[in-house]
Write an enzyme that holds these catalytic residues in place. Sequence first.
Site, PDB file in Angstrom:
ATOM      1  N   ASP A   7       0.872  -1.164   0.000  1.00 11.58           N
ATOM      2  CA  ASP A   7       0.000   0.000   0.000  1.00 11.58           C
ATOM      3  C   ASP A   7       0.916   1.222   0.000  1.00 11.58           C
ATOM      4  OD1 ASP A   7      -2.454   1.593   0.469  1.00 11.58           O
ATOM      5  OD2 ASP A   7      -1.536   1.920   2.426  1.00 11.58           O
ATOM      6  N   ASP A   9      -0.148   5.030   0.770  1.00  9.07           N
ATOM      7  CA  ASP A   9      -0.426   6.105   1.723  1.00  9.07           C
ATOM      8  C   ASP A   9      -0.550   5.585   3.148  1.00  9.07           C
ATOM      9  OD1 ASP A   9      -0.721   8.154  -0.381  1.00  9.07           O
ATOM     10  OD2 ASP A   9      -2.427   6.925  -0.965  1.00  9.07           O
ATOM     11  N   ASP A 166      -1.429  -0.544   6.159  1.00  8.25           N
ATOM     12  CA  ASP A 166      -1.520   0.248   7.383  1.00  8.25           C
ATOM     13  C   ASP A 166      -2.942   0.356   7.921  1.00  8.25           C
ATOM     14  OD1 ASP A 166      -2.517   3.494   6.864  1.00  8.25           O
ATOM     15  OD2 ASP A 166      -2.223   2.174   5.157  1.00  8.25           O
TER      16      ASP A 166
END
Length: 227
Positions: A7, A9, A166
């Site tokens: 991922d 961001d 995240d």
Amino acid sequence: MTAVVFDLDGTLVDSEPNYYEAGRRVLAAYGVTGFDWERHTDFIGIGTREMLQALKAEYGIDAPLEELLAGKNRHYLELARAATEVFPEMRLLVERLHADGVPMAVASGSSRAAIEAVLAGTGLSGYFRVLVSAEEVPHGKPEPDVFLEAARRLGADPAECVVVEDAPPGAEAAHAAGMRCVAVPYVPATADAPAFRLTGLLFPGGQSTFRASEAYDFVLGRAGAWG
């Protein structure tokens, strides 16, 4: 063949402050005030389109969704090109995996333009064979589409892929894709989310506790691989 899908961001880079500010600006342009950081964190891990769809309904904004998307992307690109921080241990992990020839991809809910701008600005572009935006697949996270498309483009079996994420929606998407997952919660308070319980390696304290060496050992499936 082991492959790693990151991922972007909140995982590779700390872009959430820029996304928050871009969202605040675009909402303010339509008369919406009071959109704060706490509300923004409710959407971490959710694609930009899905976020703006929800906020458009919540605030009764009459403007077309595409107009909101264009406005937010414009503000975000301006902010991202000015400054985006790479998490140091994540950079170490990417550099080590690349040196060892492990194929890598970025699969993100951001626009293709945003992904390319951030990777170029942070010097990470050359490490990734494949980039997949949620714009390029039918459904964003928590559906597995972006991760499955990344695996397809890498020529990798999903079962041999490891996702680094995240946010709970991303961890849920990784599980749905049949991929192992390293979870590094951007918001540590979400560490006990049900989706994170499905991950193979969880750093509950977030980036402050993440160690590239531990993640590398997990990716390769053996202790001491970092050497």
